[in-house]
Design a protein around this motif. Structure first.
Motif, mmCIF file in Angstrom:
data_model
loop_
_atom_site.group_PDB
_atom_site.id
_atom_site.type_symbol
_atom_site.label_atom_id
_atom_site.label_comp_id
_atom_site.label_asym_id
_atom_site.label_seq_id
_atom_site.Cartn_x
_atom_site.Cartn_y
_atom_site.Cartn_z
ATOM 1 N N VAL A 90 0.853 -1.186 0.000
ATOM 2 C CA VAL A 90 0.000 0.000 0.000
ATOM 3 C C VAL A 90 0.888 1.234 0.000
ATOM 4 N N GLN A 91 0.606 2.143 -0.923
ATOM 5 C CA GLN A 91 1.396 3.364 -1.002
ATOM 6 C C GLN A 91 0.510 4.578 -1.212
ATOM 7 N N LEU A 92 0.897 5.673 -0.560
ATOM 8 C CA LEU A 92 0.318 6.973 -0.825
ATOM 9 C C LEU A 92 1.459 7.837 -1.334
ATOM 10 N N GLN A 93 1.313 8.330 -2.538
ATOM 11 C CA GLN A 93 2.371 9.116 -3.161
ATOM 12 C C GLN A 93 1.920 10.557 -3.289
ATOM 13 N N GLY B 92 -11.837 6.227 9.213
ATOM 14 C CA GLY B 92 -12.666 7.241 9.840
ATOM 15 C C GLY B 92 -12.354 8.610 9.275
ATOM 16 N N HIS B 93 -13.129 9.573 9.672
ATOM 17 C CA HIS B 93 -12.937 10.940 9.198
ATOM 18 C C HIS B 93 -12.839 11.828 10.421
ATOM 19 N N SER B 94 -11.608 12.219 10.757
ATOM 20 C CA SER B 94 -11.427 13.084 11.904
ATOM 21 C C SER B 94 -10.128 13.841 11.749
ATOM 22 N N THR C 59 -6.449 8.271 13.549
ATOM 23 C CA THR C 59 -7.548 7.785 12.700
ATOM 24 C C THR C 59 -7.033 7.184 11.403
ATOM 25 N N TYR C 60 -5.864 7.633 10.990
ATOM 26 C CA TYR C 60 -5.363 7.306 9.662
ATOM 27 C C TYR C 60 -4.262 6.255 9.741
ATOM 28 N N GLY C 61 -4.486 5.143 9.061
ATOM 29 C CA GLY C 61 -3.529 4.047 9.111
ATOM 30 C C GLY C 61 -2.509 4.053 7.994
ATOM 31 N N TYR C 62 -2.748 4.870 6.994
ATOM 32 C CA TYR C 62 -1.840 4.914 5.846
ATOM 33 C C TYR C 62 -1.356 6.345 5.647
ATOM 34 N N TRP C 63 -0.053 6.494 5.420
ATOM 35 C CA TRP C 63 0.555 7.812 5.285
ATOM 36 C C TRP C 63 1.474 7.875 4.090
ATOM 37 N N GLY C 64 1.468 9.036 3.424
ATOM 38 C CA GLY C 64 2.416 9.285 2.362
ATOM 39 C C GLY C 64 3.727 9.792 2.917
ATOM 40 N N GLN C 65 4.669 10.018 2.039
ATOM 41 C CA GLN C 65 6.021 10.380 2.457
ATOM 42 C C GLN C 65 6.192 11.868 2.717
ATOM 43 N N GLY C 66 5.224 12.662 2.338
ATOM 44 C CA GLY C 66 5.333 14.096 2.547
ATOM 45 C C GLY C 66 5.904 14.821 1.345
ATOM 46 N N THR C 67 5.432 16.026 1.166
ATOM 47 C CA THR C 67 5.947 16.876 0.100
ATOM 48 C C THR C 67 6.152 18.270 0.685
ATOM 49 N N LEU C 68 7.296 18.870 0.404
ATOM 50 C CA LEU C 68 7.669 20.134 1.021
ATOM 51 C C LEU C 68 7.081 21.314 0.263
#
Length: 121
Positions: A1-4, A100-102, A107-116
């Protein structure tokens, strides 16, 4: 699973950027998605979240009216349109997905790597 996450960069105050976050590896049907940000030396804070059906909330008063969160469920992608950017918007922006929505990070189990995002005055 990836969030880009993508779309960050350097912009002058008053400018605009649009962040994108594409999810892959599984279906996020029914999942809420959100954007958080973390400025240097500060805690991570909730910027905006959007439910599967499109209901959205904003956590930082200073972005209301300037930032807009949206999503394209067919593309498993969430966006953050940022207008009238200010130097205090400078931060690493993270996208997240959860059941969930909060405004709570837990609440959030999946995270992306971040963008500056850097906003110059």
């Amino acid at each position: 699973v990836q969030l880009q996450a993508s779309g960050g960069g350097l912009v002058q105050a008053g400018g605009s950027l649009r962040l994108s976050c594409a999810a892959s590896g599984r279906t996020f049907s029914g999942y809420a998605m959100a954007w958080f940000r973390q400025a240097p030396g500060k805690d991570r804070e909730f910027v905006a979240g959007i439910a599967w059906g499109g209901f959205s909330t904003y956590g930082v008063d200073s972005v209301k009216g300037r930032f807009t969160i949206s999503r394209d469920n067919a593309k498993n992608t969430v966006y953050l349109q940022m207008n009238s950017l200010k130097p205090e918007d400078t931060a690493v922006y993270y996208c997240a997905a959860g059941t969930g929505h909060s405004g709570r990070q837990s609440t959030y189990g999946y995270w992306g790597q971040g963008t500056l995002v850097t906003v110059s005055s």
